[in-house]
Each structure stands twice: as C-alpha cells, then as structure tokens.
Scaffold this motif. Structure first.
Motif, PDB file in Angstrom:
ATOM      1  N   UNK A  22      -1.792 -12.184 -12.698  1.00 11.71           N
ATOM      2  CA  UNK A  22      -2.173 -11.791 -11.342  1.00 11.71           C
ATOM      3  C   UNK A  22      -3.596 -11.247 -11.271  1.00 11.71           C
ATOM      4  N   UNK A  23      -4.239 -11.117 -12.419  1.00  8.51           N
ATOM      5  CA  UNK A  23      -5.605 -10.613 -12.447  1.00  8.51           C
ATOM      6  C   UNK A  23      -5.712  -9.123 -12.172  1.00  8.51           C
ATOM      7  N   UNK A  28       3.950  -4.481  -6.625  1.00  8.25           N
ATOM      8  CA  UNK A  28       3.620  -5.495  -5.630  1.00  8.25           C
ATOM      9  C   UNK A  28       3.170  -6.814  -6.205  1.00  8.25           C
ATOM     10  N   UNK A  29       3.632  -7.123  -7.420  1.00  9.92           N
ATOM     11  CA  UNK A  29       3.239  -8.398  -8.045  1.00  9.92           C
ATOM     12  C   UNK A  29       4.110  -9.549  -7.534  1.00  9.92           C
ATOM     13  N   UNK A  48       1.199  -0.553  -1.860  1.00  7.99           N
ATOM     14  CA  UNK A  48      -0.224  -0.441  -2.204  1.00  7.99           C
ATOM     15  C   UNK A  48      -0.519  -1.267  -3.451  1.00  7.99           C
ATOM     16  N   UNK A  49      -1.549  -2.053  -3.397  1.00  8.62           N
ATOM     17  CA  UNK A  49      -1.992  -2.815  -4.564  1.00  8.62           C
ATOM     18  C   UNK A  49      -3.047  -1.994  -5.303  1.00  8.62           C
ATOM     19  N   UNK A  50      -2.786  -1.673  -6.541  1.00  6.35           N
ATOM     20  CA  UNK A  50      -3.693  -0.816  -7.304  1.00  6.35           C
ATOM     21  C   UNK A  50      -4.759  -1.641  -8.010  1.00  6.35           C
ATOM     22  N   UNK A  51      -5.879  -0.982  -8.318  1.00  5.85           N
ATOM     23  CA  UNK A  51      -6.974  -1.646  -9.020  1.00  5.85           C
ATOM     24  C   UNK A  51      -6.875  -1.495 -10.526  1.00  5.85           C
TER      25      UNK A  51
END
Length: 215
Positions: free
Chosen positions: A101-102, A214-215, A1-4
């Motif tokens: 990665x922003x 997930x970077x 999961x990519x977190x905000x």
C-alpha cells in the motif's frame, strides 16, 4: 484516519519474544538474589530498556546488578531465540500489506540493535526491515516510557508525530507513544486491555490491524 507512518514495537508485537525473555529475566534475577516471578517480570519490566531493570533493582534492594549483567542476560536470550523464537502470527502479512500500500513503517524497540536483528533473522522478518528503519532505545539513551525513542523514529522518518500511529503491547510503550503525541493501538494477545490504558483501540490478532489502519 490514514497515517503517514506506522511504528511497531518489536518484542511481543513482531516477534513472540516476551515469554522467552521474561522467563529468563525472572530466573536470572532470582539467581542473583532478587527473587522475581515470571508474572512480576512481565509486570515490572515488559517493554522497558535494560537501564530500567538496573534502576528498579537498585531502588528496591539498594544493590547494583553485576557489571556483566546485560552481557550474560543477552547471551542467554540470544541462545533461546535461536532455539525457540517465532514471529508473531500474521506479522509478516501485515508488513507485506503496508509495503504493497506504500505506507511507511519502522520498528522502535526498547531492545538493543543486536537483539532486534537476532530476532528478525531467526524469524525471517529481516526481509522487511532495512537498517535505516530500525530504531532502538540505544539510539536515544532513555527508553520507554520516555517519548524520546518514538520522537527520534518519527524525526528520522521525516513524519510529524501527530501523523504517526504506534503498535504496542506494553504499558510503558503506550505511555511513551501518548507522551510523544502519537495515536497508539494496543495489541492484547499477551497484555489485557486494562494494562494498556490510553490506547485509541485494541486488537488481539495481528490480522485485525490492517482494518484498523484503513488498508
């Protein structure tokens, strides 16, 4: 999961301050007639705001700590930080990767704003933290294990709790993150996994975190 949003605890996660502060806390409490070992300080107070120290001491002994306790303790801690404090190995590199990665990040600490800033300036991590992404238990009144601090940080950053991930190294911090409805990963460089029950996963070296995120 990519977190905000990635929310970092500070002490023990970004700056290697827990051995310093718990040694000083145990010593000061013992001086004041409340015998406390380093191990007991870590067990009872690691990750907690100052008000918890006052509450536990009064609950156990029936005595209140001196009115200048916080001031004296912080003066000792800050002096030791100036002499000894270092960043957690790999912390700056993780922040650099997140920025590249922003991925938004912030810090949410049980420590005071002054304590956070003193530590960041000494270790050079102040380069990665503007004032508006630094949150303290001072901002909400109730520290961990209350979820208030993490919920406050998410709200100020404009991110829903379920889209946040917290990086913690204390039992109280993990409990606070779970109460806030956030995923949390336990940093085990100083704290055994079994003390961080409920975390979604564990890592011992900071260079493992980018893969987890997930970077």
């Amino acid at each position: 999961m990519r977190y905000d949003l990635v929310i970092f605890d500070n002490d023990g996660v970004l700056v290697d301050s827990e051995p310093i502060s718990n040694t000083l806390l145990a010593g000061y409490l013992t001086e004041l007639g409340h015998p406390t070992s380093y191990e007991e300080s870590v067990r009872d107070y690691m990750g907690s705001a100052m008000h918890r120290i006052h509450e536990l001491v009064e609950e156990r002994s029936g005595q209140r700590l001196p009115v200048d306790f916080d001031e004296v303790f912080h003066a000792r801690v800050f002096a030791a930080f100036q002499a000894e404090l270092e960043a957690v190995v790999g912390a700056a590199e993780v922040l650099k990767q997140l920025a590249a990665a922003g991925v938004p990040y912030c810090v949410a600490s049980s420590g005071s704003h002054e304590r956070i800033r003193v530590g960041h300036r000494k270790t050079g991590l102040d380069a990665w933290f503007r004032d508006e992404i630094v949150f303290s238990a001072e901002d909400v009144g109730r520290g961990k294990p209350s979820p208030d601090l993490f919920l406050h940080a998410a709200s100020r950053m404009g991110v829903a709790p379920e889209r946040c991930v917290v990086v913690e190294d204390s039992r109280l911090g993990v409990q606070a993150a779970l109460a806030a409805g956030m995923d949390v990963y336990g940093f085990t460089a100083m704290t055994p996994e079994e003390k961080l029950a409920g975390a979604a996963g564990f890592f011992r070296r900071m260079d493992e975190l980018p893969t987890i995120l997930g970077l």
